[in-house]
Design a protein around this motif. Sequence first.
Motif, mmCIF file in Angstrom:
data_model
loop_
_atom_site.group_PDB
_atom_site.id
_atom_site.type_symbol
_atom_site.label_atom_id
_atom_site.label_comp_id
_atom_site.label_asym_id
_atom_site.label_seq_id
_atom_site.Cartn_x
_atom_site.Cartn_y
_atom_site.Cartn_z
ATOM 1 N N SER A 97 0.810 -1.226 0.000
ATOM 2 C CA SER A 97 0.000 0.000 0.000
ATOM 3 C C SER A 97 0.839 1.270 0.000
ATOM 4 C CB SER A 97 -0.910 0.021 1.234
ATOM 5 O OG SER A 97 -0.140 0.056 2.426
ATOM 6 N N TYR A 98 2.136 1.131 0.182
ATOM 7 C CA TYR A 98 3.005 2.300 0.350
ATOM 8 C C TYR A 98 2.916 3.231 -0.867
ATOM 9 C CZ TYR A 98 7.314 4.866 1.457
ATOM 10 O OH TYR A 98 8.231 5.840 1.748
ATOM 11 N N HIS A 99 2.712 4.532 -0.599
ATOM 12 C CA HIS A 99 2.616 5.558 -1.639
ATOM 13 C C HIS A 99 1.441 5.311 -2.596
ATOM 14 C CE1 HIS A 99 6.974 7.318 -1.421
ATOM 15 N NE2 HIS A 99 6.284 7.482 -0.305
ATOM 16 N N SER A 100 0.404 4.663 -2.103
ATOM 17 C CA SER A 100 -0.786 4.461 -2.922
ATOM 18 C C SER A 100 -1.984 5.100 -2.223
ATOM 19 C CB SER A 100 -1.051 2.963 -3.129
ATOM 20 O OG SER A 100 -1.621 2.399 -1.953
ATOM 21 N N ILE A 101 -3.122 5.090 -2.885
ATOM 22 C CA ILE A 101 -4.340 5.649 -2.293
ATOM 23 C C ILE A 101 -4.779 4.854 -1.062
ATOM 24 C CG2 ILE A 101 -5.942 4.290 -3.695
ATOM 25 C CD1 ILE A 101 -7.678 6.803 -3.921
ATOM 26 N N TYR A 102 -4.292 3.614 -0.943
ATOM 27 C CA TYR A 102 -4.671 2.769 0.188
ATOM 28 C C TYR A 102 -3.774 2.990 1.411
ATOM 29 C CZ TYR A 102 -7.233 0.443 -3.504
ATOM 30 O OH TYR A 102 -8.076 0.185 -4.555
ATOM 31 N N ASP A 103 -2.777 3.828 1.271
ATOM 32 C CA ASP A 103 -1.842 4.087 2.367
ATOM 33 C C ASP A 103 -2.507 5.061 3.342
ATOM 34 O OD1 ASP A 103 0.364 4.163 3.938
ATOM 35 O OD2 ASP A 103 1.709 5.028 2.442
ATOM 36 N N PHE A 105 -4.721 5.660 7.369
ATOM 37 C CA PHE A 105 -4.840 5.235 8.763
ATOM 38 C C PHE A 105 -5.783 4.043 8.877
ATOM 39 C CE2 PHE A 105 -6.773 5.425 13.001
ATOM 40 C CZ PHE A 105 -5.636 5.397 13.795
ATOM 41 N N ASP A 106 -6.867 4.059 8.120
ATOM 42 C CA ASP A 106 -7.824 2.950 8.165
ATOM 43 C C ASP A 106 -7.161 1.641 7.739
ATOM 44 O OD1 ASP A 106 -10.656 1.949 8.367
ATOM 45 O OD2 ASP A 106 -10.272 1.498 6.255
ATOM 46 N N ASN A 107 -6.375 1.691 6.680
ATOM 47 C CA ASN A 107 -5.661 0.493 6.233
ATOM 48 C C ASN A 107 -4.691 0.011 7.305
ATOM 49 O OD1 ASN A 107 -4.665 -1.358 3.963
ATOM 50 N ND2 ASN A 107 -2.791 -0.301 4.550
ATOM 51 N N TYR A 108 -4.043 0.962 7.968
ATOM 52 C CA TYR A 108 -3.051 0.599 8.979
ATOM 53 C C TYR A 108 -3.703 -0.134 10.151
ATOM 54 C CZ TYR A 108 1.152 0.926 11.804
ATOM 55 O OH TYR A 108 2.254 0.607 12.544
ATOM 56 N N VAL A 109 -4.802 0.409 10.660
ATOM 57 C CA VAL A 109 -5.415 -0.194 11.852
ATOM 58 C C VAL A 109 -6.198 -1.458 11.521
ATOM 59 C CG1 VAL A 109 -5.512 2.004 13.077
ATOM 60 C CG2 VAL A 109 -7.472 1.285 11.700
ATOM 61 N N ARG A 110 -6.523 -1.675 10.256
ATOM 62 C CA ARG A 110 -7.229 -2.903 9.877
ATOM 63 C C ARG A 110 -6.272 -4.030 9.502
ATOM 64 N NH1 ARG A 110 -11.522 -1.650 5.357
ATOM 65 N NH2 ARG A 110 -11.976 -3.866 5.713
ATOM 66 N N PHE A 111 -5.159 -3.686 8.826
ATOM 67 C CA PHE A 111 -4.328 -4.732 8.236
ATOM 68 C C PHE A 111 -2.853 -4.702 8.644
ATOM 69 C CE2 PHE A 111 -7.667 -3.712 5.051
ATOM 70 C CZ PHE A 111 -8.370 -4.903 5.129
ATOM 71 N N ILE A 112 -2.311 -3.545 8.940
ATOM 72 C CA ILE A 112 -0.862 -3.431 9.108
ATOM 73 C C ILE A 112 -0.425 -3.763 10.531
ATOM 74 C CG2 ILE A 112 1.152 -1.949 8.800
ATOM 75 C CD1 ILE A 112 -0.353 -2.627 6.216
#
Length: 328
Positions: A97-103, A105-112
Amino acid sequence: DSNGRGFLEVGGSHTLEKFMNEAAHDVSDPEKKISVGERLRARRVLDGDADERREARERADFRIGALGSGSDYTPFLQHLGVASMNLGYGGEDGGGSYHSIYDSFDNYVRFIDPTFDYGVALSETAGRVVLRFADADTLPLSFGDFTETVGRYVREVSKLADDTREEIAEKNRRINEGTFRAVSDPTETYVAPKAEAPAPYLNFAPLQNALARLQESTKNYQAALNSTAAQERLRSRETQGQLDEVLKGVEHSMTRDAGLPRRPWFKHQIYAPGFYTGYGVKTLPGIREAVEQHNWKEADEQVTVAASTIQQVAAEIDRATALLQGGR
């Protein structure tokens, strides 16, 4: 630039390798409740090749990677010759997800790293590194792992030259025997490869001699550092400061004012990002990239440059040894 669940990821100057191992030994992995260093070794045993498995089980310190480019350490290491390190965790977080539209906070707390446990682990790791460095009586640099690593690089570039010479000879033989033309598909456009001049044998003796001197200098330094007399001298703040000044010069001695061929800004002669590989590191880059490009004249010149650089490093270590022995 990023951090997530998983395993310790560390690259840096190999004069810091032992120091980093000591810090990693004291950080607990939040998932497995063993040290992050122990978990990293376990991963290398499971996923590594035969040599990596053997090292993970038998080598006193786990090996850290060499740094190329792509982050804030670049000017310090590659241009100024300041010992540097890059830390993070990952391997269980999916990535991508780095440097993409998915990068987000929501992505971080759900998957990272949903529990932020590995953010805490990174803080504990970096915090220990910073505090131990700041509180050390003298700079916690050591040269045994560095010297062993340089020895690996010397063997690698020597083997690369041998392998490349054999590959060129085999390609030329196939051209002369008509092998490529015999196998080519007649319904497709075929452009025959061109023969190359045979690759010469490079003289690696200067590099091997420089490595031998580095090994001797490292052995002498460690013996001097372990001596009772040196430990007594190092009780003096003045001596500590003098040793720090010499130790700071060791990494800087790995640089060259002229820099690398066609890249004068990149001055470090042991590590550099590849000319054609973006951030990816090349070790002993002057030699390695010249061999990869079949530029034999430059490769021969860069053997001499690298040997001179390693001799400079050995001389700086000798200065530290002399200071520990009571000289100045």
